[in-house]
Design a protein around this motif. Structure first.
Motif, PDB file in Angstrom:
ATOM      1  N   ALA A  25       0.555  -1.237  -0.067  1.00  0.00           N
ATOM      2  CA  ALA A  25      -0.288  -0.124  -0.386  1.00  0.00           C
ATOM      3  C   ALA A  25       0.218   1.436  -0.260  1.00  0.00           C
ATOM      4  O   ALA A  25       0.848   2.559  -0.686  1.00  0.00           O
ATOM      5  CB  ALA A  25      -0.903   0.349   1.196  1.00  0.00           C
ATOM      6  N   GLN A  26       1.526   1.756   1.323  1.00  0.00           N
ATOM      7  CA  GLN A  26       2.933   2.465   0.588  1.00  0.00           C
ATOM      8  C   GLN A  26       3.630   2.536  -0.196  1.00  0.00           C
ATOM      9  O   GLN A  26       3.841   3.921  -0.644  1.00  0.00           O
ATOM     10  CB  GLN A  26       3.755   2.332   1.897  1.00  0.00           C
ATOM     11  CG  GLN A  26       2.554   2.440   3.592  1.00  0.00           C
ATOM     12  CD  GLN A  26       3.927   2.135   4.537  1.00  0.00           C
ATOM     13  OE1 GLN A  26       4.565   0.602   4.178  1.00  0.00           O
ATOM     14  NE2 GLN A  26       3.912   2.712   5.107  1.00  0.00           N
ATOM     15  N   LYS A  70       0.929   4.120  -2.421  1.00  0.00           N
ATOM     16  CA  LYS A  70       0.925   5.813  -2.128  1.00  0.00           C
ATOM     17  C   LYS A  70       2.532   6.122  -2.956  1.00  0.00           C
ATOM     18  O   LYS A  70       2.292   7.709  -3.268  1.00  0.00           O
ATOM     19  CB  LYS A  70       1.140   5.697  -0.769  1.00  0.00           C
ATOM     20  CG  LYS A  70      -0.756   5.240  -0.770  1.00  0.00           C
ATOM     21  CD  LYS A  70      -0.671   5.578   1.311  1.00  0.00           C
ATOM     22  CE  LYS A  70      -0.434   7.196   1.387  1.00  0.00           C
ATOM     23  NZ  LYS A  70      -0.703   7.052   2.679  1.00  0.00           N
ATOM     24  N   GLY A 130       2.288   9.811  -6.029  1.00  0.00           N
ATOM     25  CA  GLY A 130       2.407  11.273  -5.431  1.00  0.00           C
ATOM     26  C   GLY A 130       3.258  11.229  -5.834  1.00  0.00           C
ATOM     27  O   GLY A 130       3.494  12.819  -5.847  1.00  0.00           O
ATOM     28  N   ILE A 167       2.161  10.432   3.084  1.00  0.00           N
ATOM     29  CA  ILE A 167       2.803   9.349   2.218  1.00  0.00           C
ATOM     30  C   ILE A 167       3.116   7.895   3.768  1.00  0.00           C
ATOM     31  O   ILE A 167       2.724   7.216   3.194  1.00  0.00           O
ATOM     32  CB  ILE A 167       3.961   9.846   1.344  1.00  0.00           C
ATOM     33  CG1 ILE A 167       3.316  10.881   0.256  1.00  0.00           C
ATOM     34  CG2 ILE A 167       3.835   8.463   0.054  1.00  0.00           C
ATOM     35  CD1 ILE A 167       2.550  10.734  -0.517  1.00  0.00           C
TER      36      ILE A 167
END
Length: 137
Positions: free
Chosen positions: A82-83, A86, A90, A104
């Motif tokens: 998930a990170q 992200k 971004g 983030i």
């Protein structure tokens, strides 16, 4: 006249004394190192009296957060699927610190990986980079 010379020399002496006290306070006493035994002092791979060269620390391959794939990002400590998603969503980042300032990743995770990441700029032209970052907002 004598008074002004004495006054000037007294001020100079006071400044010199205070500078030496400040310098002495900044220096730290170094503890003496224990003497190494001969077994430790001579490496096993020394030939013909030549000194062995210490091995250099392995170079860490830096990961560019502006162009790395999700698989490369997941190899970083503390980065989940998930990170990584992200981070990719971004992009572009002006610096690696934007990961924390734009929420983030957490600051604790950032501390663990900040030595392993960089944020290369997509263009050499600063004006074009500024346009990219302004469009993002």
């Amino acid at each position: 006249m004598k008074f002004s010379i004495a006054k000037t020399s007294l001020i100079s002496l006071a400044l010199l004394l205070s500078a030496s006290v400040c310098t002495a306070a900044d220096t730290k006493a170094v503890a003496p190192q224990p003497a190494a035994s001969k077994a430790q002092a001579t490496p096993k791979n020394v030939k013909n009296g030549a000194d062995a060269k210490p091995k250099a620390a392995p170079k860490i391959k830096l990961v560019d957060i502006n162009s790395a794939s999700a698989a490369e990002l997941k190899k970083l400590p503390g980065i989940s699927d998930a990170q990584a998603a992200k981070i990719i969503a971004g992009r572009p980042y002006g610096s690696k610190a934007w990961l924390v300032s734009h929420n983030i990743i957490d600051a604790a995770v950032y501390e663990g990986l900040k030595q392993q990441v960089i944020a290369k700029q997509p263009n050499k032209d600063a004006v074009k980079n500024a346009e990219l970052y302004m469009k993002k907002k």
